[in-house]
Scaffold this motif. Structure first.
Motif, PDB file in Angstrom:
ATOM      1  N   GLY A 110      49.759  43.607  53.393  1.00  0.00           N
ATOM      2  CA  GLY A 110      48.717  44.501  53.604  1.00  0.00           C
ATOM      3  C   GLY A 110      48.423  45.030  52.617  1.00  0.00           C
ATOM      4  O   GLY A 110      47.783  46.372  52.189  1.00  0.00           O
ATOM      5  N   VAL A 111      48.994  45.260  51.267  1.00  0.00           N
ATOM      6  CA  VAL A 111      48.543  46.075  50.387  1.00  0.00           C
ATOM      7  C   VAL A 111      47.512  45.969  49.252  1.00  0.00           C
ATOM      8  O   VAL A 111      47.545  44.296  48.848  1.00  0.00           O
ATOM      9  CB  VAL A 111      50.332  46.339  49.494  1.00  0.00           C
ATOM     10  N   PRO A 112      46.694  46.517  49.198  1.00  0.00           N
ATOM     11  CA  PRO A 112      45.268  46.373  48.500  1.00  0.00           C
ATOM     12  C   PRO A 112      45.171  46.246  47.298  1.00  0.00           C
ATOM     13  O   PRO A 112      44.216  45.546  47.147  1.00  0.00           O
ATOM     14  CB  PRO A 112      44.403  47.346  49.059  1.00  0.00           C
ATOM     15  N   TRP A 113      46.261  46.941  46.033  1.00  0.00           N
ATOM     16  CA  TRP A 113      46.317  46.976  45.044  1.00  0.00           C
ATOM     17  C   TRP A 113      47.496  46.277  44.702  1.00  0.00           C
ATOM     18  O   TRP A 113      48.202  46.933  44.771  1.00  0.00           O
ATOM     19  CB  TRP A 113      45.073  47.870  44.556  1.00  0.00           C
ATOM     20  N   ILE A 114      48.021  45.479  44.019  1.00  0.00           N
ATOM     21  CA  ILE A 114      49.149  44.990  43.424  1.00  0.00           C
ATOM     22  C   ILE A 114      48.228  44.209  41.681  1.00  0.00           C
ATOM     23  O   ILE A 114      48.214  43.686  41.295  1.00  0.00           O
ATOM     24  CB  ILE A 114      49.694  44.295  43.705  1.00  0.00           C
ATOM     25  N   GLY A 115      49.963  45.401  40.793  1.00  0.00           N
ATOM     26  CA  GLY A 115      49.663  45.080  39.219  1.00  0.00           C
ATOM     27  C   GLY A 115      50.805  44.278  38.803  1.00  0.00           C
ATOM     28  O   GLY A 115      52.105  44.828  39.376  1.00  0.00           O
ATOM     29  N   LEU A 125      47.705  36.707  44.347  1.00  0.00           N
ATOM     30  CA  LEU A 125      48.506  37.752  44.521  1.00  0.00           C
ATOM     31  C   LEU A 125      49.229  38.682  43.752  1.00  0.00           C
ATOM     32  O   LEU A 125      48.649  40.268  44.102  1.00  0.00           O
ATOM     33  CB  LEU A 125      50.019  36.974  44.622  1.00  0.00           C
ATOM     34  N   LEU A 126      47.608  39.491  42.644  1.00  0.00           N
ATOM     35  CA  LEU A 126      47.616  40.227  41.654  1.00  0.00           C
ATOM     36  C   LEU A 126      46.453  40.792  41.343  1.00  0.00           C
ATOM     37  O   LEU A 126      45.162  39.518  41.517  1.00  0.00           O
ATOM     38  CB  LEU A 126      48.283  39.899  40.206  1.00  0.00           C
ATOM     39  N   ASP A 127      46.046  41.589  41.799  1.00  0.00           N
ATOM     40  CA  ASP A 127      44.974  42.110  41.212  1.00  0.00           C
ATOM     41  C   ASP A 127      44.805  41.970  39.249  1.00  0.00           C
ATOM     42  O   ASP A 127      43.848  42.646  38.487  1.00  0.00           O
ATOM     43  CB  ASP A 127      44.370  44.040  41.740  1.00  0.00           C
ATOM     44  N   LEU A 128      46.365  43.073  39.053  1.00  0.00           N
ATOM     45  CA  LEU A 128      46.668  43.105  37.565  1.00  0.00           C
ATOM     46  C   LEU A 128      46.965  42.536  36.795  1.00  0.00           C
ATOM     47  O   LEU A 128      48.159  42.271  37.901  1.00  0.00           O
ATOM     48  CB  LEU A 128      46.669  44.761  36.878  1.00  0.00           C
ATOM     49  N   ARG A 129      46.961  41.337  36.099  1.00  0.00           N
ATOM     50  CA  ARG A 129      47.933  40.229  35.802  1.00  0.00           C
ATOM     51  C   ARG A 129      48.153  41.012  33.776  1.00  0.00           C
ATOM     52  O   ARG A 129      47.475  40.122  33.135  1.00  0.00           O
ATOM     53  CB  ARG A 129      47.435  39.085  36.240  1.00  0.00           C
ATOM     54  N   HIS A 130      49.293  41.565  33.681  1.00  0.00           N
ATOM     55  CA  HIS A 130      48.776  42.465  32.273  1.00  0.00           C
ATOM     56  C   HIS A 130      50.255  41.262  31.616  1.00  0.00           C
ATOM     57  O   HIS A 130      51.196  40.572  31.639  1.00  0.00           O
ATOM     58  CB  HIS A 130      49.457  43.552  32.439  1.00  0.00           C
ATOM     59  N   HIS A 131      49.618  41.312  30.237  1.00  0.00           N
ATOM     60  CA  HIS A 131      50.344  40.201  29.362  1.00  0.00           C
ATOM     61  C   HIS A 131      50.920  41.366  28.175  1.00  0.00           C
ATOM     62  O   HIS A 131      50.184  42.074  27.724  1.00  0.00           O
ATOM     63  CB  HIS A 131      49.980  39.589  29.265  1.00  0.00           C
TER      64      HIS A 131
END
Length: 347
Positions: A110-115, A125-131
């Protein structure tokens, strides 16, 4: 972003220590930071400034000796994570690891925000996909994720490695004595054989340092006592005699630490001690060399094993490290002990 933030780094001691700047940035903006580590990195997690709680779980897609995947085990982690009422999570990985399995577990909790840093398509699966382009040091790479998520290091924090202070006293250990006397630490072991010199080469380095007039202390974990005994000769052998915080205190009292690419080199950096890094090129030195302190990199960085991620050296004779002349180590120790200023924690 406020609230309770989980930061995950699931592999070894050194990896967790290198996550320290990222953790401190998150701690500066969150109300509470929970660090999720694997069992091999837990002791380092306990030393990181900014961490309010450490959880441990063995990730089967990261640990080199992974346990079987069972529904009971995964369901247990999901329940633990759900009970934390997390507001966000950052999943830290090396370039060759995927953050997506853990991101899936976090979504199930239930984690609402994932980076995370991810080259793979993450779907929902990700709210922030960082490169991260290029080949920056691992500590910089992880810190960039925190910054992209809106977290910044506090004023006065230089982004170096650090551990909690004060360090425990080590005057009771046989040998180091008053820390202002100075000595050189030789740590011969690494987590995999491809990254460490042979016992004979490490012993030759100890003898060469002693012949040059240095007082030498040999360190190692309880599982490495046979190696430290062979390497130390008549030098002080502290193999198996220190926990991680005591080892940090011993490293902090040293003029210079001589070590392969292993967690102890990063622990030395975290206490501000210069490092002679006996670095096998199976992984890139640009990412994994000691960070934030004066360092000398020894070892053939163009050897045949370069970038292979080999755990056992594929080249007979382990030439990238075992051909390093002990005299070169003595010269590097002299240069670092004469010319470096010591850094003590973030500033």
């Amino acid at each position: 972003m406020r609230g309770t933030v989980l930061v995950a780094r699931m592999d070894n001691l050194g990896d967790v220590l290198l996550a320290g700047p990222c953790v401190r940035a998150v701690a500066a903006g969150a109300e509470r930071v929970i660090l999720l580590t694997g069992p091999r990195g837990r002791a380092a997690g306990d030393l990181l400034p900014g961490v309010d709680e450490v959880l441990t779980w063995c990730a089967p897609w990261i640990d080199p000796e992974p346990p079987p995947v069972t529904q009971e085990d995964v369901d247990g982690l999901v329940r633990r994570l759900r009970g934390l009422s997390l507001d966000a999570a950052l999943v830290l990985t090396s370039f060759h690891q995927s953050p997506l399995p853990l991101a899936l577990v976090l979504r199930m909790a239930g984690v609402p925000w994932i980076g995370a840093i991810s080259e793979d398509y993450p779907g929902s699966l990700l709210d922030l996909r960082h490169h991260v382009p290029g080949d920056p040091p691992e500590a910089v790479r992880m810190l960039s994720l925190a910054r992209k998520a809106g977290f910044s290091l506090p004023s006065g924090d230089n982004g170096g490695l650090a551990i909690r202070r004060p360090l425990p006293p080590v005057d009771g250990l046989p040998g180091p004595g008053p820390l202002d006397e100075g000595y050189v630490v030789v740590h011969p072991a690494a987590s995999v054989p491809a990254r460490q010199p042979s016992a004979a080469r490490s012993a030759a380095i100890v003898k060469a340092l002693q012949a040059a007039g240095y007082r030498v202390v040999v360190t190692g974990s309880p599982s490495e006592t046979e190696l430290t005994r062979e390497v130390a000769g008549d030098a002080l052998d502290l193999g198996g005699r220190t926990g991680l915080s005591e080892l940090a205190a011993v490293l902090a009292g040293a003029k210079v630490v001589v070590a392969p690419n292993t967690g102890t080199a990063h622990l030395a950096a975290a206490v501000g001690t210069p490092v002679v890094s006996l670095f096998a090129p199976v992984v890139p030195a640009s990412r994994w060399a000691p960070y934030g302190v004066p360092a000398a990199l020894l070892g053939d960085q163009h050897a045949a094993c370069r970038d292979s991620r080999a755990r056992i050296c594929p080249v007979p004779g382990h030439p990238c490290l075992d051909l390093v002349p002990p005299e070169d180590v003595v010269e590097a120790v002299g240069h670092l002990s004469r010319g470096s200023s010591r850094r003590r924690g973030p500033r």
